[in-house]
Every structure is written in structure tokens, then in C-alpha cells.
Design an enzyme around this catalytic site. Structure first.
Site, PDB file in Angstrom:
ATOM      1  N   GLU A 159      10.632  15.143  15.543  1.00 22.29           N
ATOM      2  CA  GLU A 159      10.999  15.112  14.133  1.00 22.29           C
ATOM      3  C   GLU A 159      10.177  16.173  13.405  1.00 22.29           C
ATOM      4  O   GLU A 159       8.945  16.157  13.459  1.00 22.29           O
ATOM      5  CB  GLU A 159      10.672  13.718  13.592  1.00 22.29           C
ATOM      6  CG  GLU A 159      11.065  13.494  12.163  1.00 22.29           C
ATOM      7  CD  GLU A 159      10.780  12.059  11.713  1.00 22.29           C
ATOM      8  OE1 GLU A 159       9.676  11.538  11.968  1.00 22.29           O
ATOM      9  OE2 GLU A 159      11.673  11.464  11.076  1.00 22.29           O
ATOM     10  N   LYS A 216       0.848  -1.196   0.000  1.00 22.45           N
ATOM     11  CA  LYS A 216       0.000   0.000   0.000  1.00 22.45           C
ATOM     12  C   LYS A 216       0.883   1.246   0.000  1.00 22.45           C
ATOM     13  O   LYS A 216       1.559   1.543   0.966  1.00 22.45           O
ATOM     14  CB  LYS A 216      -0.913   0.047   1.220  1.00 22.45           C
ATOM     15  CG  LYS A 216      -1.975   1.144   1.037  1.00 22.45           C
ATOM     16  CD  LYS A 216      -2.547   1.667   2.321  1.00 22.45           C
ATOM     17  CE  LYS A 216      -1.693   2.700   2.977  1.00 22.45           C
ATOM     18  NZ  LYS A 216      -1.617   3.999   2.265  1.00 22.45           N
ATOM     19  N   GLU A 221      10.581   0.733  10.102  1.00 20.26           N
ATOM     20  CA  GLU A 221      11.599   1.751   9.836  1.00 20.26           C
ATOM     21  C   GLU A 221      10.912   3.084  10.096  1.00 20.26           C
ATOM     22  O   GLU A 221      10.036   3.492   9.340  1.00 20.26           O
ATOM     23  CB  GLU A 221      12.092   1.605   8.400  1.00 20.26           C
ATOM     24  CG  GLU A 221      13.460   2.199   8.201  1.00 20.26           C
ATOM     25  CD  GLU A 221      13.388   3.637   7.787  1.00 20.26           C
ATOM     26  OE1 GLU A 221      13.375   4.503   8.698  1.00 20.26           O
ATOM     27  OE2 GLU A 221      13.324   3.902   6.589  1.00 20.26           O
ATOM     28  N   CYS A 277      13.821  10.444   6.684  1.00 20.92           N
ATOM     29  CA  CYS A 277      13.794   9.880   8.036  1.00 20.92           C
ATOM     30  C   CYS A 277      15.161   9.992   8.709  1.00 20.92           C
ATOM     31  O   CYS A 277      15.243  10.159   9.908  1.00 20.92           O
ATOM     32  CB  CYS A 277      13.315   8.436   7.998  1.00 20.92           C
ATOM     33  SG  CYS A 277      14.174   7.465   6.778  1.00 20.92           S
TER      34      CYS A 277
HETATM   35  P1  NAI Z   1       2.139   7.950   8.528  1.00 22.18           P
HETATM   36  O1  NAI Z   1       2.998   7.094   9.349  1.00 22.18           O
HETATM   37  O2  NAI Z   1       0.749   8.216   9.002  1.00 22.18           O
HETATM   38  O3  NAI Z   1       2.011   7.305   7.054  1.00 22.18           O
HETATM   39  C1  NAI Z   1       2.874   6.349   6.486  1.00 22.18           C
HETATM   40  C2  NAI Z   1       2.060   5.245   5.823  1.00 22.18           C
HETATM   41  O4  NAI Z   1       1.294   4.565   6.802  1.00 22.18           O
HETATM   42  C3  NAI Z   1       1.053   5.732   4.791  1.00 22.18           C
HETATM   43  O5  NAI Z   1       1.004   4.803   3.737  1.00 22.18           O
HETATM   44  C4  NAI Z   1      -0.266   5.713   5.565  1.00 22.18           C
HETATM   45  O6  NAI Z   1      -1.391   5.576   4.735  1.00 22.18           O
HETATM   46  C5  NAI Z   1      -0.081   4.495   6.418  1.00 22.18           C
HETATM   47  N1  NAI Z   1      -0.884   4.459   7.646  1.00 22.18           N
HETATM   48  C6  NAI Z   1      -1.367   5.496   8.369  1.00 22.18           C
HETATM   49  N2  NAI Z   1      -2.039   5.035   9.441  1.00 22.18           N
HETATM   50  C7  NAI Z   1      -1.993   3.681   9.402  1.00 22.18           C
HETATM   51  C8  NAI Z   1      -2.483   2.639  10.240  1.00 22.18           C
HETATM   52  N3  NAI Z   1      -3.157   2.883  11.335  1.00 22.18           N
HETATM   53  N4  NAI Z   1      -2.214   1.368   9.896  1.00 22.18           N
HETATM   54  C9  NAI Z   1      -1.501   1.089   8.791  1.00 22.18           C
HETATM   55  N5  NAI Z   1      -1.031   2.027   7.958  1.00 22.18           N
HETATM   56  C10 NAI Z   1      -1.245   3.311   8.254  1.00 22.18           C
HETATM   57  O7  NAI Z   1       2.901   9.298   8.277  1.00 22.18           O
HETATM   58  P2  NAI Z   1       2.275  10.701   7.843  1.00 22.18           P
HETATM   59  O8  NAI Z   1       0.983  10.930   8.569  1.00 22.18           O
HETATM   60  O9  NAI Z   1       2.221  10.735   6.376  1.00 22.18           O
HETATM   61  O10 NAI Z   1       3.369  11.707   8.368  1.00 22.18           O
HETATM   62  C11 NAI Z   1       3.390  12.131   9.728  1.00 22.18           C
HETATM   63  C12 NAI Z   1       4.799  12.290  10.221  1.00 22.18           C
HETATM   64  O11 NAI Z   1       5.430  11.027  10.229  1.00 22.18           O
HETATM   65  C13 NAI Z   1       5.698  13.142   9.369  1.00 22.18           C
HETATM   66  O12 NAI Z   1       5.594  14.489   9.675  1.00 22.18           O
HETATM   67  C14 NAI Z   1       7.044  12.608   9.708  1.00 22.18           C
HETATM   68  O13 NAI Z   1       7.517  13.188  10.892  1.00 22.18           O
HETATM   69  C15 NAI Z   1       6.796  11.143   9.951  1.00 22.18           C
HETATM   70  N6  NAI Z   1       7.131  10.327   8.785  1.00 22.18           N
HETATM   71  C16 NAI Z   1       8.276   9.601   8.809  1.00 22.18           C
HETATM   72  C17 NAI Z   1       8.656   8.879   7.712  1.00 22.18           C
HETATM   73  C18 NAI Z   1       9.898   8.076   7.695  1.00 22.18           C
HETATM   74  O14 NAI Z   1      10.401   7.742   6.643  1.00 22.18           O
HETATM   75  N7  NAI Z   1      10.449   7.688   8.818  1.00 22.18           N
HETATM   76  C19 NAI Z   1       7.891   8.889   6.473  1.00 22.18           C
HETATM   77  C20 NAI Z   1       6.668   9.642   6.563  1.00 22.18           C
HETATM   78  C21 NAI Z   1       6.342  10.332   7.680  1.00 22.18           C
END
Ligand code: NAI
Ligand code: MG
Length: 795
Positions: free
Chosen positions: A399, A193, A267, A301
Site C-alpha cells: 500500500e 484516541k 479496518e 484505505c
Molecule cells: P498507524 O496504523 O501507525 O496509525 C493509526 C493509528 O494507530 C494512530 O492513531 C496511531 O497513533 C495508532 N497506533 C500506532 N501504533 C499503535 C499501537 N501499537 N497500538 C495502538 N495504537 C497505535 O498508521 P501510520 O503509521 O499513521 O501510517 C502508516 C501506514 O499505514 C500508511 O502509510 C498507510 O499505508 C497505512 N494506513 C492505513 C490507513 C487506513 O485507513 N487503512 C490509515 C492510516 C495509515
């Protein structure tokens, strides 16, 4: 006379836009919307609810994409399950050919994919073209190689099954590659996804899967939002979840998969330090900073988002950074001379804006270059430097995930290490110093999975990437990453054998644990190198199989575990001792155990009712197992990965620190030794909970430890109710990893409680402890985490 260099100074940049006709034509061809890619076909988009995907640089819509429901996930998982039967049986060579074909096709379409990625995500074309796409192709090539080598390089391992993979929006196609390439190489099938903000390159990738004739169902792409991801996590037909994204969602997933037996890799976020010592080449460090925090709008990240500067050079470095920031170009991501493109979404822009405001409020000085005018439309944020930041302030801790650097100063290397490690995260770190001794010393002391010396943000498919602490667990890339997609084949067979062993054992150990108030005659706990009365003041009766009391054991509680962890924290030197020293101590333990074999034999017979022969065998195997790990202590080598030229990439196996071990009920001596020895041989300090039903072999073991030069705090032993102690250990933030081999302990409870600090949990299942299958590299691998240190060379 006019000098060229003066002309250059006043020359304006002309626009250098990358053409996007191919992408526009492709989007036009899909103007009716995109369906999911399930079982080798795209579903009818008009049959689903859908959502809009827009270009963050101008806010214009790009496409309408299906919002996956639980039914869609169900279909995709079923397709992946059917495909698994054939795909997992294919010879590695056949899978290698498919991965190779995918890599070739990505290269063929790389300009298209780079432009599409840039339009979908907002990142500059220079980066998608020069960084994302080459790494995507490299990942598939590298893993085509692993598919070929799997049988010879991973004997005894098998594919896990259907993998559910959830990725974020910051490197959409690259994260897809990091997930899909190893999964397929190892013989798994996937349901992936993509992030709701950036699903388009994943859909283009699905077309490539069709083009290369990948068997239907091997790769399935279901687009959607968080609820779609949650449905994938919850699905019973999925054997492994791989997630990249926020730490919050990582925690939700850890909790949701608790007790399901699903393999999990996470990750997550970071707040990585970028440490500059006063002897660093400051101009190089400034360029490094540009790559560390202004690459990909800082939405990385492992971004070097915390600048730690040695006090004496701080002002000088800040001045250089500010001057360099003035020359950064913010603007159209499709323009080839753009350095910083658009932030992915309005939501993310608001988050960054709010955090910078918060930083100001908390007293930081905020600098943004005067030369930069951010475009009026689209979600742009100017590069930002915050100085005068307090280590405990919000912007120093959370972050930000934007082009925002926060700076702090330190005086000594020790202070730099303390500041750098003063975070719940542990993903990456960058160290700048011309002194290699100092750099490597600091690298060894940092708690982070990836360390760059005089460099930053280097990636390669041959090196593992992943974090310590709350940055998650598991690695992506290289040999270490492949384990995330493999199951230890032996474990199943071992389970069968062990089931027989378990059948002969008595009912639940906890049923037997009733507090008795007779502390004086009780075998005590062993904490910090001393026998200790249980904090509860209670003991329980240890019974033999015919119900006769053979002794009393202490009823350990939360406080005892806390004391053991405190003692372990003081024994940090154990991990830094040479492996040779640790080996010597293990040999000494084995020797002392052997000298007391008769006592242990008698104890085992009295406690468990086994025959003399069986008891003697258990003791002698415990001695041999100790020897085994003594022998292995200095042989669980790391690697020097073959990554970029003129780099050594050192993959070091480091101990976790403090581990919690829940030992099996059966084989009370051998099971205990089989867990403790690899953990301490690898340099960990251990809090062990022995068999509750038969704890006295472990309590007798104190005397062995006392006479074998084991430093205080390296091994603490807490007897009591395993379920209760397990919960306390899993909850404890300073315990970095947990093994659960006690069949009476609820795995779901342990998994859930460990979501706090996101410690990796190994629910090892039943084993035949007498077999050599219950020892080996797998135990050492689970007792260590890989730290990749990148050291460039050349002047
Ligand atoms: P997120 O963690 O909500 O989204 C990442 C993925 O997880 C997306 O595909 C989303 O649809 C999915 N997701 C969301 N809720 C879920 C759930 N309950 N169960 C399974 N999948 C789920 O990140 P978001 O909201 O886009 O960004 C928020 C913050 O997270 C950012 O500001 C940043 O600080 C951090 N982040 C860190 C990343 C990294 O590479 N370590 C990447 C993206 C965001
Ligand atoms: Mg979210």
C-alpha cells in the site's frame, strides 16, 4: 471572432481561498494547548507532556496537544465505565435525541469543521466541505435512527460496554463518526484516541458533545501517539477495541488483545484493483480514476491504487489518463479549486517518495504531469502514474497511501479476477464495463468487502464498509456495522446453563491423549471425502467415564490439517452451488442420521455414559438441528441498502471460504452438528476438530457424509489434540475464519496465531447445546461476511 471556449483554454485560475478566520480565532483561544476530554471536561494542558500539531500545507504549527499517558487512559476508561451504567439504561429514544443533536450541531458548524480538518490534514477544502462533513452528519443521523430502533430490531442483544477506539489521520472526523455514532447508538460509552497527526477536529467534536449536554463520560477523547493507543488496547476496563489504520498495527492489536475476550474490529489497509474492460466508457473510467486515486491525495484505505486494464485498450486509456492528470491542480488545500492538497506528514511524503523510487528501480515507467509544479513548502507530491509494472513488484503489492497509481494489463476476465485477487488485502474493488453480466460476474468472484460497478469511492452510513482477508474484519455502517457494538445477550445465560453440562464432563481431554501404536483398529480421519490414516501413524485411546477403552482415534497433526485444507480448496464449487442444493444435501444428511439413530445412540452411551433417554435426545436434536439449517440455507438473505438515489447497494452474505471449527468437548454429536451445519449451509468448506474426549460420534459421521452426496473436501474431520490442531488451523493462511467452542483450547493461543492472516475468530464460549439458543442467525452471520456491491443506474 473570439469563442468563449477558446478564452477558457487560456484563462488562468484565480485563487479562491476559503476564509479561515474562525479557525484561527479558535486556535488562538487555545494557544495554551489542548488537554484531553475526560468525564465531560477538558484536562489542564499544562499538566501534561505535549506534542505539536502542524499544517502540512505550510509546515506552520497549529496547536500544542497533550500526549496521553497510561494514567490518562485509566481516568478516561474509569469515566466511561461510570457513564456506561446510565447511558446503557437510557431508552433508545433518549440516546437517539442526543445523536440527532450531535448531527445538527455538526451541520451548524460544518464550515468551521471543514476548514479545521483541511488545515490539520492537508486535504482540499472541496473534499472536506463536500464529502467528509456531509458524511459525518449523515452518520450521526443514521445512527440516531438505530438508537431509536435498537430494542425492536436487535432483540436479545445488549451493549458491549466501554469501547476503545483508535483512528488514523486520513479522514479524522469521518473515522471518529464511523466509530462513535454506532457505539453510542448501541448504548456503549467510548474512549477515542485520534491520530497524532490530526487530533484537532476530535477536540472540536468534544466541544460539541458538551454543547449538546451529552452526559459526562459517554465520550472521552484522549490525544496521543502509538503508546497512548497501546495503553488503551491493554486496558482491562475496555470491552471492545475498534481500530482503523495500518495492517501492521492491526496485527499488533490482534496479538495484544488475544485471549482477553475483548471484542475486536479491524479496518486496515488495501491495494484495491480498479479494473477496466475494453467495453468500458473510457472517459467515465478516467474520471473514476481521478476519484479513486487522486481523491484525498490517495491517502484512502480503499483507494483504487492498482489499475488493471484490458490489453487492447491499455495505451488508449493511459493516454487519456495522462491528459487528465495534466489538468489536475495541486496546491493550497484551502483553495477551492485545488484537487490535490498536501500529504499528511513529512514521514508519509518520504514513504511515498521512496516507494516511487523503488518502482522505478524495479522497471516501472513513471509519469508525472509536466504542467504541475508542486509548491516549494509543505508536503506535496505530484499525481503519479506507473506503467509497465510487474504484478510481483513492490509497488504492485504494498500500500503506497499516496497519489500514485500503478497500472498492469490483463487479457481475459479470468485473468482480471486472478490479478485482482492476487493480494493479501481485500478491502474494495472497482469494475468498469458496459456489460452488466460481466460486471456482476466479476463482482461475485472478487475477494473484497466493497465493490463499485462503474463507480468508485461511494460511501453511505446505511451500507457496511470493511474488508476481507488482511484488510481486517467487521463492518462499519448499516445494520451489519451495529453488530460490532453489540453482544449476544443470550450467550451469558447460555453460558450458565452450559456450565452445568460441563461440570459433569471428565477432566481435560488432552490428559487422556497418549499415543498408542495400533493404527489398524483406529477410527481414521476423514479428509477430502476419504477416510485417511493419521499422518503421525499414532492413535489414542478413547475412554468411557469409568476409564474403560471404547475405541481408538487417530492423532491428527499439522500435515493432516494441511491435507484437509488442500482438499477443501478443490471443493470451491460448494459456495457457488445454489442454497437450495446445499439445503437438499443437509436434508439428506439429516435423513441418514435419523436412519442410523440407534447406532449413534449406542455410541454416545458407550462413550459418555449418558442414559438411553439422553443419548436418544442428543441424536434426535442433531437431526433437528440439521433440518433447521437445511431450512435456513436459502433464507439467510442479504439486503438492498437504502443509500444514494439511483443506486442499488447489494449487501450479499458470502461464505468465508474455508473455515476451521473447534467443536465442544461436551455434547459430542450435537455440538459437532451445531457448528458444522450452519458453516456448510452458508457455503463454507470446513475442517472440523471434534470432541477429543468423545470423538467417535464424529468419526461415525463419515458414513453419513459418504452416503449423503456431500462433495469431497466440503467437510473434513481431524481428531487429535484440540490445542495442537487449533494452533495449526489458526496459523493456516488459507483458513479464512475460525470458531473455537472447545473449552480446553486456550483462546489466547488461537487469537495470537490467527494474527498471521488476520482471520476472524469466534471464541464462542460454553453453550447449552440442547437449547434452541445454540442455533440461529448468529451462527449464520458468523459463517458469512458481507460484500456490498454498489450498482448505479440510469444513463
Ligand atoms: P498507524 O496504523 O501507525 O496509525 C493509526 C493509528 O494507530 C494512530 O492513531 C496511531 O497513533 C495508532 N497506533 C500506532 N501504533 C499503535 C499501537 N501499537 N497500538 C495502538 N495504537 C497505535 O498508521 P501510520 O503509521 O499513521 O501510517 C502508516 C501506514 O499505514 C500508511 O502509510 C498507510 O499505508 C497505512 N494506513 C492505513 C490507513 C487506513 O485507513 N487503512 C490509515 C492510516 C495509515
Ligand atoms: Mg505508525
Amino acid at each position: 471572432m473570439v469563442h468563449v471556449k477558446d478564452v477558457l483554454k487560456s484563462m488562468e485560475y484565480g485563487p479562491a481561498p476559503e476564509g479561515n478566520e474562525h479557525v484561527l480565532a479558535w486556535l488562538e483561544a487555545h494557544k495554551g494547548g489542548f488537554g484531553h476530554f475526560i468525564d465531560g471536561r477538558f484536562t489542564d494542558p499544562s499538566a501534561s507532556k505535549s506534542f505539536k500539531v502542524a499544517n502540512p500545507a505550510d509546515g506552520k504549527p497549529l496547536a500544542q496537544v497533550a500526549h496521553g499517558t497510561a494514567q490518562d487512559i485509566d481516568k478516561a476508561v474509569a469515566a466511561a465505565g461510570r457513564a456506561f451504567k446510565g447511558w446503557s439504561k437510557l431508552p433508545g429514544h433518549e440516546r437517539a435525541k442526543y445523536l440527532y443533536a450531535i448531527a445538527r450541531n455538526i451541520q451548524k458548524r460544518d464550515r468551521f469543521l471543514a476548514v479545521l480538518e483541511t488545515m490539520d490534514n492537508g486535504k482540499p477544502i472541496r473534499e472536506t466541505r463536500d464529502i467528509d462533513m456531509p458524511l459525518v452528519a449523515r452518520h450521526f443521523y443514521h445512527h440516531a435512527g438505530w438508537a431509536e430502533l435498537l430494542e425492536s430490531e436487535f432483540p436479545g442483544y445488549r451493549p458491549v460496554g466501554v469501547c476503545g477506539q483508535i483512528i488514523p489521520w486520513n479522514f479524522p472526523l469521518l473515522m471518529l463518526a464511523w466509530k462513535i455514532a454506532p457505539a453510542l447508538a448501541a448504548g456503549n460509552t467510548v474512549v477515542l484516541k485520534p491520530a497524532e497527526q490530526t487530533p484537532l477536529t476530535a477536540l472540536a467534536f468534544a466541544e460539541i458533545c458538551r454543547e449538546v449536554g451529552l452526559p459526562a463520560g459517554v465520550v472521552n477523547i484522549v490525544t496521543g501517539e502509538g503508546d497512548t493507543g497501546a495503553a488503551l488496547v491493554a486496558h482491562e476496563g475496555v470491552q471492545k477495541i475498534a481500530f482503523t489504520g495500518s495492517t501492521d498495527v492491526g496485527r499488533v492489536i490482534r496479538t495484544a488483545t488475544a485471549g482477553s475476550g475483548k471484542k475486536l474490529s479491524l479496518e486496515l489497509g488495501g491495494k484495491s484493483p480498479f479494473i477496466v474492460f475494453d467495453d468500458a466508457d473510457l472517459d467515465s473510467a478516467v474520471e473514476g480514476l481521478v476519484d479513486a486515486i487522486w481523491f484525498n491525495q490517495g491517502e484512502v484505505c480503499c483507494a483504487g491504487s492498482r489499475l488493471l486494464v484490458q490489453e487492447g485498450i491499455a495505451e488508449k486509456l493511459y493516454a487519456k489518463v495522462r491528459a487528465r492528470m495534466e489538468t489536475l491542480r495541486v496546491g493550497s488545500p484551502l483553495d477551492k479549486s485545488t484537487d490535490i492538497g498536501a500529504v499528511v506528514s513529512t514521514e508519509q511524503l518520504e514513504r511515498i517518495t521512496a516507494l516511487v523510487a523503488k518502482g522505478k528501480e524495479e522497471g516501472a515507467e513513471v509519469f508525472q504531469p509536466s504542467s504541475i509544479q508542486v509548491p516549494g513548502t509543505g508536503t506535496f507530491f505530484a499525481p503519479t502514474l506507473m506503467t509497465g509494472v510487474e504484478p510481483a513488484s513492490t509497488v504492485a503489492v504494498v500500500e503506497i497511501f499516496g497519489p500514485v497509481l500503478v497500472a498492469m494489463t490483463f487479457r481475459t476476465p479470468d485473468e482480471a479476477v486472478a490479478l485482482a485477487n492476487n493480494t493479501r488485502f481485500g478491502l474494495a474493488a472497482s469494475i468498469w464495463s458496459e456489460n452488466i453480466n460481466r460486471s456482476l460476474d466479476v463482482a461475485a468472484r472478487l475477494k473484497a468487502g466493497v465493490i463499485w460497478i462503474n463507480a468508485t469511492n461511494l460511501f453511505d452510513a446505511a451500507a457496511g464498509f470493511g474488508g476481507y482477508r488482511e484488510s481486517g474484519f467487521g463492518r462499519e455502517g448499516g445494520r451489519e456495522g451495529l453488530y460490532e457494538y453489540l453482544a449476544d445477550d443470550g450467550a451469558k445465560a447460555k453460558g450458565k446453563e452450559a456450565a452445568k453440562v460441563a461440570l459433569t464432563a471428565a477432566p481435560s481431554p488432552t490428559a487422556q491423549i497418549a499415543a498408542v501404536d495400533a493404527v489398524d483398529r483406529t477410527a481414521k480421519l476423514y479428509i477430502g471425502g476419504k477416510q485417511a490414516r493419521p499422518d503421525s501413524g499414532y492413535s489414542y485411546a478413547v475412554l468411557n467415564p469409568s476409564g474403560k477403552q471404547v475405541g481408538l482415534a487417530g492423532l491428527g497433526n499439522r500435515k493432516d490439517v494441511r491435507n484437509a485444507v488442500e482438499a477443501a480448496a478443490k471443493a470451491e464449487g460448494w459456495g457457488a452451488a445454489t442454497a437450495h442444493n446445499r439445503a437438499q444435501i443437509l436434508y439428506y444428511i439429516a435423513e441418514n442420521l435419523s436412519a442410523r439413530a440407534d447406532e449413534f445412540e449406542a455410541r454416545l452411551r458407550a462413550m459418555t455414559g449418558v442414559s438411553k433417554r439422553d443419548a436418544a435426545e442428543e441424536v434426535s436434536l442433531a437431526v433437528r438441528r440439521t433440518f433447521f439449517y437445511a431450512g435456513f440455507a436459502d433464507k439467510h438473505d442479504g439486503a438492498v441498502h437504502s443509500t444514494k438515489s439511483r443506486h442499488v447497494t447489494l449487501a450479499m452474505n458470502e461464505p468465508f471460504g474455508i473455515m476451521g471449527l473447534l467443536c465442544p468437548e461436551e455434547a459430542p454429536l450435537l455440538g459437532f452438528v451445531s457448528l458444522v451445519m450452519p458453516a456448510i449451509a452458508a457455503g463454507n468448506r470446513v475442517v472440523a476438530v471434534p470432541s477429543a474426549r468423545h470423538p467417535l460420534a464424529a468419526t461415525d459421521f463419515y458414513q453419513i457424509i459418504d452416503t449423503s452426496d456431500v462433495p469431497a473436501g466440503v467437510l473434513s474431520i481431524a481428531t487429535g489434540n484440540p490445542g495442537e490442531l487449533a494452533k495449526t488451523i489458526a496459523d493456516h493462511d488459507e483458513i479464512a475464519a475460525l470458531w473455537n467452542f472447545n473449552g480446553s483450547v486456550d483462546a489466547a493461543l488461537v487469537d495470537k496465531a490467527s494474527a498471521g492472516n488476520l482471520k476472524p475468530v469466534w471464541n464462542g464460549g460454553a453453550r447449552n447445546w440442547r437449547s434452541t439458543d445454540a442455533q440461529g442467525r448468529e451462527f449464520l452471520r458468523r459463517a458469512t461476511q458481507v460484500k456490498n456491491i454498489w450498482v448505479p443506474y440510469g444513463e
